[in-house]
Design a protein around this motif. Structure first.
Motif, PDB file in Angstrom:
ATOM      1  N   HIS A  89       0.824  -1.220   0.000  1.00 48.42           N
ATOM      2  CA  HIS A  89       0.000   0.000   0.000  1.00 48.42           C
ATOM      3  C   HIS A  89       0.854   1.264   0.000  1.00 48.42           C
ATOM      4  CE1 HIS A  89      -3.610  -2.396   0.692  1.00 48.42           C
ATOM      5  NE2 HIS A  89      -2.924  -3.076   1.592  1.00 48.42           N
ATOM      6  N   GLU A  90       1.984   1.228  -0.705  1.00 48.15           N
ATOM      7  CA  GLU A  90       2.877   2.389  -0.727  1.00 48.15           C
ATOM      8  C   GLU A  90       2.570   3.351  -1.865  1.00 48.15           C
ATOM      9  OE1 GLU A  90       7.038   1.393   1.266  1.00 48.15           O
ATOM     10  OE2 GLU A  90       6.693   0.115  -0.474  1.00 48.15           O
ATOM     11  N   ALA A  91       1.807   2.916  -2.847  1.00 43.02           N
ATOM     12  CA  ALA A  91       1.468   3.802  -3.957  1.00 43.02           C
ATOM     13  C   ALA A  91       0.547   4.926  -3.488  1.00 43.02           C
ATOM     14  CB  ALA A  91       0.818   3.016  -5.089  1.00 43.02           C
ATOM     15  N   SER A  92       0.534   6.020  -4.229  1.00 41.34           N
ATOM     16  CA  SER A  92      -0.196   7.214  -3.791  1.00 41.34           C
ATOM     17  C   SER A  92      -1.685   7.182  -4.100  1.00 41.34           C
ATOM     18  CB  SER A  92       0.415   8.466  -4.422  1.00 41.34           C
ATOM     19  OG  SER A  92       0.307   8.417  -5.834  1.00 41.34           O
ATOM     20  N   ASP A  93      -2.150   6.219  -4.872  1.00 41.68           N
ATOM     21  CA  ASP A  93      -3.572   6.138  -5.213  1.00 41.68           C
ATOM     22  C   ASP A  93      -4.418   6.079  -3.935  1.00 41.68           C
ATOM     23  OD1 ASP A  93      -6.205   5.192  -6.008  1.00 41.68           O
ATOM     24  OD2 ASP A  93      -5.301   4.600  -7.899  1.00 41.68           O
ATOM     25  N   PRO A  94      -5.449   6.940  -3.827  1.00 36.80           N
ATOM     26  CA  PRO A  94      -6.272   6.961  -2.605  1.00 36.80           C
ATOM     27  C   PRO A  94      -6.996   5.652  -2.323  1.00 36.80           C
ATOM     28  CG  PRO A  94      -6.601   8.962  -3.877  1.00 36.80           C
ATOM     29  CD  PRO A  94      -5.794   8.041  -4.741  1.00 36.80           C
ATOM     30  N   GLU A  95      -7.027   4.730  -3.280  1.00 43.56           N
ATOM     31  CA  GLU A  95      -7.647   3.431  -2.990  1.00 43.56           C
ATOM     32  C   GLU A  95      -6.922   2.712  -1.859  1.00 43.56           C
ATOM     33  OE1 GLU A  95      -7.419   0.998  -6.453  1.00 43.56           O
ATOM     34  OE2 GLU A  95      -5.293   0.517  -6.201  1.00 43.56           O
ATOM     35  N   HIS A  96      -5.676   3.139  -1.563  1.00 45.66           N
ATOM     36  CA  HIS A  96      -4.898   2.506  -0.511  1.00 45.66           C
ATOM     37  C   HIS A  96      -5.093   3.157   0.859  1.00 45.66           C
ATOM     38  CE1 HIS A  96      -2.660  -0.082  -3.260  1.00 45.66           C
ATOM     39  NE2 HIS A  96      -2.507   0.967  -4.055  1.00 45.66           N
ATOM     40  N   VAL A  97      -5.882   4.223   0.953  1.00 42.63           N
ATOM     41  CA  VAL A  97      -6.205   4.779   2.275  1.00 42.63           C
ATOM     42  C   VAL A  97      -6.870   3.680   3.103  1.00 42.63           C
ATOM     43  CG1 VAL A  97      -7.635   6.481   3.488  1.00 42.63           C
ATOM     44  CG2 VAL A  97      -6.289   7.163   1.486  1.00 42.63           C
ATOM     45  N   PHE A  98      -6.630   3.675   4.406  1.00 46.35           N
ATOM     46  CA  PHE A  98      -6.879   2.493   5.231  1.00 46.35           C
ATOM     47  C   PHE A  98      -8.304   1.966   5.151  1.00 46.35           C
ATOM     48  CE2 PHE A  98      -7.384   0.201   9.313  1.00 46.35           C
ATOM     49  CZ  PHE A  98      -6.386  -0.745   9.126  1.00 46.35           C
ATOM     50  N   THR A  99      -9.302   2.854   5.136  1.00 50.08           N
ATOM     51  CA  THR A  99     -10.687   2.395   4.968  1.00 50.08           C
ATOM     52  C   THR A  99     -11.405   3.308   3.982  1.00 50.08           C
ATOM     53  OG1 THR A  99     -11.629   3.752   6.744  1.00 50.08           O
ATOM     54  CG2 THR A  99     -10.769   1.568   7.368  1.00 50.08           C
ATOM     55  N   GLY A 148      -1.630   4.206   3.987  1.00 48.08           N
ATOM     56  CA  GLY A 148      -2.901   4.139   4.703  1.00 48.08           C
ATOM     57  C   GLY A 148      -3.459   5.481   5.110  1.00 48.08           C
ATOM     58  N   THR A 149      -2.625   6.523   5.095  1.00 48.46           N
ATOM     59  CA  THR A 149      -3.040   7.838   5.577  1.00 48.46           C
ATOM     60  C   THR A 149      -3.408   8.762   4.425  1.00 48.46           C
ATOM     61  OG1 THR A 149      -0.806   8.805   5.533  1.00 48.46           O
ATOM     62  CG2 THR A 149      -1.419   7.524   7.482  1.00 48.46           C
ATOM     63  N   GLY A 150      -4.262   9.745   4.709  1.00 50.57           N
ATOM     64  CA  GLY A 150      -4.729  10.683   3.694  1.00 50.57           C
ATOM     65  C   GLY A 150      -3.917  11.967   3.705  1.00 50.57           C
ATOM     66  N   GLN A 151      -3.395  12.364   2.534  1.00 46.91           N
ATOM     67  CA  GLN A 151      -2.475  13.496   2.438  1.00 46.91           C
ATOM     68  C   GLN A 151      -2.915  14.468   1.352  1.00 46.91           C
ATOM     69  OE1 GLN A 151       0.089  13.581   4.586  1.00 46.91           O
ATOM     70  NE2 GLN A 151      -0.133  11.486   5.361  1.00 46.91           N
ATOM     71  N   VAL A 152      -2.693  15.769   1.597  1.00 49.91           N
ATOM     72  CA  VAL A 152      -3.036  16.774   0.588  1.00 49.91           C
ATOM     73  C   VAL A 152      -2.331  18.079   0.949  1.00 49.91           C
ATOM     74  CG1 VAL A 152      -5.087  17.778   1.727  1.00 49.91           C
ATOM     75  CG2 VAL A 152      -4.995  17.645  -0.789  1.00 49.91           C
ATOM     76  N   HIS A 153      -2.099  18.928  -0.061  1.00 51.08           N
ATOM     77  CA  HIS A 153      -1.638  20.302   0.168  1.00 51.08           C
ATOM     78  C   HIS A 153      -2.796  21.246  -0.147  1.00 51.08           C
ATOM     79  CE1 HIS A 153       2.399  18.857   0.481  1.00 51.08           C
ATOM     80  NE2 HIS A 153       2.662  18.806  -0.809  1.00 51.08           N
ATOM     81  N   ALA A 212     -12.716   6.327   5.885  1.00 53.53           N
ATOM     82  CA  ALA A 212     -11.727   7.378   6.145  1.00 53.53           C
ATOM     83  C   ALA A 212     -11.476   8.194   4.882  1.00 53.53           C
ATOM     84  CB  ALA A 212     -10.425   6.758   6.645  1.00 53.53           C
ATOM     85  N   ARG A 213     -11.386   7.524   3.746  1.00 57.00           N
ATOM     86  CA  ARG A 213     -11.189   8.236   2.479  1.00 57.00           C
ATOM     87  C   ARG A 213     -12.356   9.178   2.200  1.00 57.00           C
ATOM     88  NH1 ARG A 213     -10.371   4.061  -0.474  1.00 57.00           N
ATOM     89  NH2 ARG A 213     -12.511   3.777  -1.179  1.00 57.00           N
ATOM     90  N   ASP A 214     -13.566   8.704   2.417  1.00 56.16           N
ATOM     91  CA  ASP A 214     -14.739   9.558   2.184  1.00 56.16           C
ATOM     92  C   ASP A 214     -14.753  10.761   3.121  1.00 56.16           C
ATOM     93  OD1 ASP A 214     -15.557   7.822   0.207  1.00 56.16           O
ATOM     94  OD2 ASP A 214     -17.064   6.811   1.443  1.00 56.16           O
ATOM     95  N   ALA A 215     -14.368  10.531   4.379  1.00 60.43           N
ATOM     96  CA  ALA A 215     -14.334  11.638   5.344  1.00 60.43           C
ATOM     97  C   ALA A 215     -13.291  12.678   4.934  1.00 60.43           C
ATOM     98  CB  ALA A 215     -14.037  11.107   6.743  1.00 60.43           C
ATOM     99  N   ASP A 216     -12.129  12.211   4.470  1.00 57.52           N
ATOM    100  CA  ASP A 216     -11.101  13.136   3.989  1.00 57.52           C
ATOM    101  C   ASP A 216     -11.603  13.953   2.804  1.00 57.52           C
ATOM    102  OD1 ASP A 216      -9.288  12.197   5.871  1.00 57.52           O
ATOM    103  OD2 ASP A 216      -8.153  10.967   4.448  1.00 57.52           O
TER     104      ASP A 216
END
Length: 319
Positions: free
Chosen positions: A197-207, A275-280, A210-214
């Protein structure tokens, strides 16, 4: 009178410190947009804006009985991460601090019912939530100050720190850029699965939740609806935002909280980091200025300690 020139919620993930070839290898040949976003932000803001000092709200620096603000004349050295020494090893850093502003921030503590201590110890540790962003955004001659989150503090405590920060800047002869350095949702994949799960695609966010909340909060940020972000903090805490989102809360406290309506400009895509959600996201100063920080209206000894119902008992996790 001082002022906050601009503010940002920025990702500091270790990946941005890897060589481009290594970043692409982790990401199926693609580069993370987080690097290009920081380079663009440097050109458009940090090299062109009129400011004196950067105040970075560091989600990796977790204190316990008080907030701490760096008060050094200068910080310089080599940084190796205790968390990821293979990827962040002996990174040089060297920048001036702003002791006068640090002491001015601490002087606002009683007014806002909190504890803030300026520290200039040369051996005070530094964290990659500060170093990584300084490496991309640091401009010669510009002062940098860091403030840590407090692991025993709740949402209100971090807002109070932000109010003290905002009042101190307004009373000082300083033009400041604020950086809330940290992630959105923040749960790592377990060790035996993490390399899948090291790729940046948001499909790898842990749940997916969590992705929807982000994504929901990114949309609110883009709309300038900080009031919604703040109102729904108990819901967001279920998805374990980094440092219980203390880095953002301190920034919001300095800029008016629910009255903050500055829309966010995206300087990256929404990405995964193990697994974590990141953005600038960058928030430009409104034409009419920011809303003044609200009054806390309580002295420290009158505070009845309250912990959020979703308060994470562990110290903030890193990303």
């Amino acid at each position: 009178m001082g002022e906050i020139v601009g503010a940002g919620l920025l990702a500091h993930v270790p990946t941005i410190m890897l060589p481009e070839a290594a970043r692409r290898e982790l990401n199926h040949g693609q580069d993370t947009t987080l690097v290009g976003g920081l380079e663009q932000l440097r050109r458009e803001v940090f090299e062109s804006a009129d400011y004196d000092t950067v105040v970075l709200l560091d989600s990796h620096w977790a204190t316990t009985v008080e907030f701490v603000v760096t008060a050094h004349d200068r910080r310089a050295g080599l940084f190796t991460s205790e968390e990821l020494p293979r990827g962040m090893c002996r990174i040089p850093y060297d920048f001036p601090g702003d002791p006068a502003l640090a002491h001015a921030i601490a002087a606002q503590a009683d007014k806002h019912g909190t504890w803030i201590t300026p520290i200039d110890d040369q051996y005070l540790p530094i964290y990659y939530a500060t170093v990584n962003l300084w490496k991309y955004l640091g401009v010669e001659g510009k002062r940098w100050v860091s403030i840590g989150v407090c692991q025993t503090g709740d949402t209100e405590d971090h807002l109070r720190l932000g109010r003290a920060l905002g009042d101190a800047i307004a009373a000082a002869d300083r033009k400041v850029l604020l950086i809330a350095s940290g992630a959105l949702s923040h749960t790592f994949w377990p060790l035996r699965e993490i390399r899948d799960h090291e790729a940046s695609d948001p499909e790898h966010v842990f749940t997916p939740e969590a992705r929807d909340a982000d994504l929901e909060r990114i949309e609110w940020f883009q709309q300038g609806r900080h009031d919604r972000v703040l109102k729904t903090m108990p819901d967001f805490l279920k998805h374990k935002p980094e440092a219980r989102f203390g880095h953002y809360l301190m920034m919001a406290g300095a800029l008016g909280e629910e009255h903050l309506t500055a829309p966010g400009r995206l300087f990256s895509k929404y990405e995964n980091s193990v697994g974590t959600g990141q953005v600038h996201l960058w928030f430009d100063r409104p034409a009419g200025g920011w809303t003044a920080p609200r009054s806390t209206g309580a002295l420290r000894h009158d505070i009845h300690h309250h912990v959020d119902p979703h308060h994470d008992e562990e110290a903030p996790l890193h990303a």
